[in-house]
Design an enzyme around this catalytic site. Sequence first.
Site, PDB file in Angstrom:
ATOM      1  N   HIS A  34      13.698  24.314  24.577  1.00 11.83           N
ATOM      2  CA  HIS A  34      13.686  23.832  25.968  1.00 11.83           C
ATOM      3  C   HIS A  34      14.715  22.731  26.161  1.00 11.83           C
ATOM      4  CE1 HIS A  34      11.420  19.943  25.832  1.00 11.83           C
ATOM      5  NE2 HIS A  34      10.706  20.475  24.871  1.00 11.83           N
TER       6      HIS A  34
ATOM      7  N   ASP B 285      20.201  23.392   9.421  1.00 16.80           N
ATOM      8  CA  ASP B 285      20.562  24.435   8.446  1.00 16.80           C
ATOM      9  C   ASP B 285      19.439  25.467   8.304  1.00 16.80           C
ATOM     10  OD1 ASP B 285      23.002  23.256   8.054  1.00 16.80           O
ATOM     11  OD2 ASP B 285      22.410  22.155   6.252  1.00 16.80           O
TER      12      ASP B 285
ATOM     13  N   ASP C 193      19.517  17.331   9.859  1.00 12.95           N
ATOM     14  CA  ASP C 193      20.488  18.068   9.037  1.00 12.95           C
ATOM     15  C   ASP C 193      19.819  19.260   8.347  1.00 12.95           C
ATOM     16  OD1 ASP C 193      22.792  18.766   7.724  1.00 12.95           O
ATOM     17  OD2 ASP C 193      22.784  17.056   6.347  1.00 12.95           O
TER      18      ASP C 193
ATOM     19  N   ASP D  60      26.443  25.971   6.231  1.00 14.39           N
ATOM     20  CA  ASP D  60      25.947  24.603   6.106  1.00 14.39           C
ATOM     21  C   ASP D  60      26.569  23.844   7.282  1.00 14.39           C
ATOM     22  OD1 ASP D  60      25.298  22.032   5.485  1.00 14.39           O
ATOM     23  OD2 ASP D  60      26.133  22.052   3.468  1.00 14.39           O
ATOM     24  N   ILE D  61      25.770  23.545   8.300  1.00 13.77           N
ATOM     25  CA  ILE D  61      26.293  22.943   9.528  1.00 13.77           C
ATOM     26  C   ILE D  61      26.294  21.420   9.403  1.00 13.77           C
ATOM     27  CG2 ILE D  61      25.861  22.639  12.005  1.00 13.77           C
ATOM     28  CD1 ILE D  61      24.791  25.512  12.055  1.00 13.77           C
TER      29      ILE D  61
ATOM     30  N   ASP E 244      11.263  22.979  18.935  1.00 15.30           N
ATOM     31  CA  ASP E 244      10.854  21.943  19.879  1.00 15.30           C
ATOM     32  C   ASP E 244      10.531  20.680  19.079  1.00 15.30           C
ATOM     33  OD1 ASP E 244       9.863  20.428  21.930  1.00 15.30           O
ATOM     34  OD2 ASP E 244       8.406  21.909  22.631  1.00 15.30           O
TER      35      ASP E 244
ATOM     36  N   HIS F 227       8.187  11.092  24.464  1.00 15.46           N
ATOM     37  CA  HIS F 227       8.115  11.029  25.934  1.00 15.46           C
ATOM     38  C   HIS F 227       8.394   9.628  26.500  1.00 15.46           C
ATOM     39  CE1 HIS F 227       5.850  15.088  26.676  1.00 15.46           C
ATOM     40  NE2 HIS F 227       6.987  15.230  26.032  1.00 15.46           N
TER      41      HIS F 227
ATOM     42  N   GLU G 220       9.988  23.320  30.513  1.00 20.84           N
ATOM     43  CA  GLU G 220       8.982  23.464  29.457  1.00 20.84           C
ATOM     44  C   GLU G 220       7.942  22.366  29.561  1.00 20.84           C
ATOM     45  OE1 GLU G 220       6.906  22.636  25.697  1.00 20.84           O
ATOM     46  OE2 GLU G 220       8.295  21.312  26.767  1.00 20.84           O
ATOM     47  N   GLU G 221       8.398  21.191  29.976  1.00 25.13           N
ATOM     48  CA  GLU G 221       7.509  20.028  29.973  1.00 25.13           C
ATOM     49  C   GLU G 221       6.394  20.139  31.018  1.00 25.13           C
ATOM     50  OE1 GLU G 221       7.320  18.027  27.641  1.00 25.13           O
ATOM     51  OE2 GLU G 221       9.275  17.640  26.730  1.00 25.13           O
TER      52      GLU G 221
HETATM   53 ZN   LIG Z   1       9.272  19.471  23.737  1.00 22.09          ZN
END
Ligand SMILES: [Zn+2]
Length: 316
Positions: free
Chosen positions: A122, A303, A299, A39-40, A197, A284, A168-169
């Site tokens: 990305h 997880d 959150d 559980d991060i 993403d 963007h 990636e963009e």
């Molecule tokens: Zn993106």
Amino acid sequence: MPFQQFRPAVVAASTMSFLLLGTAGVHAEEPAQARSAPDIAVTKVMRHLDALQKISDANNGNRAHGTTGYQASVDYVRAKLDGAGFTTSIQEFEFAGKKSWNLIADWPRGGDSGKVLMVGAHLDSVDTSPGINDNGSSVAAILETALTVSAKKVTPAQHLRFAFWGTEEETYIGSTHYVNTLPAAELSKITAYLNFDMIGSPNPGYFVYDQSPEIARHFDKYFTAKGIPTEPATALNGRSDHEPFLAKGVAVGGIFTGSAEIKTPEQAAKWGGTAGEAMDKCYHLACDTPANIDRGALDVNTDAVAAMVWKLGVRP
Ligand SMILES: [Zn+2]
């Protein structure tokens, strides 16, 4: 120069195969807590987003292809991974006359070198935005998952590889370069590629990639246990770094919380948030800052990343 070395990822991969043979017997040392998915804490994830925002602020308000903001983003993530004991490498490529880099991080401890679980996001933004939801959110989530693998001294069943893609963009240039330059023998070792993403959208939806029914089922099981219904992530089809993997026949999966799509009344009824508004109204734009993140979504989705790394890679 910002980078210590320029080395194709495939060199790291072949080196890894050799190193991994020597660590096959350490499984017995694995602490008990490493066997269940962690559980991060979202506060740890937000710290990376604050750092990426600072990088953007210091570099003309963005972290885009061909900029110092992108280089600083690579340096930030790489330093964290190096400090945690990952074997990192930089894969350089060029687009539109400017250099860019994929950052690849291999976990050197254990794992079947013939079975590689890849997890990617990305690392670049567009040039009009600091890119905190798109895609700092996923960078921070997979980075913190990687740091948790290290903190728990995990000895996974499969080899774990984390990828932070450049450019990636501009239609996933970095991930396409990686896939197209990876030898067929290395590509065939990748059991699955998980892509992330935008996973902290301020008016979030809960979308699951549907290209691999098996991986989608695992994600759905996770969200069902949290009481969160999901929909297929069709808005992301053809629009992120899973595409080049999919084109080569690799099983892909992932989750997504929405970008400029308008939330319907039905979606607001099941997910909360505001009907008639974009899932990310700052998509963007310059306002895609840490204030543009829904911490609850980030959150639960961080997880989910960890749960899937554990489910598919650590203890399948
Ligand atoms: Zn993106």
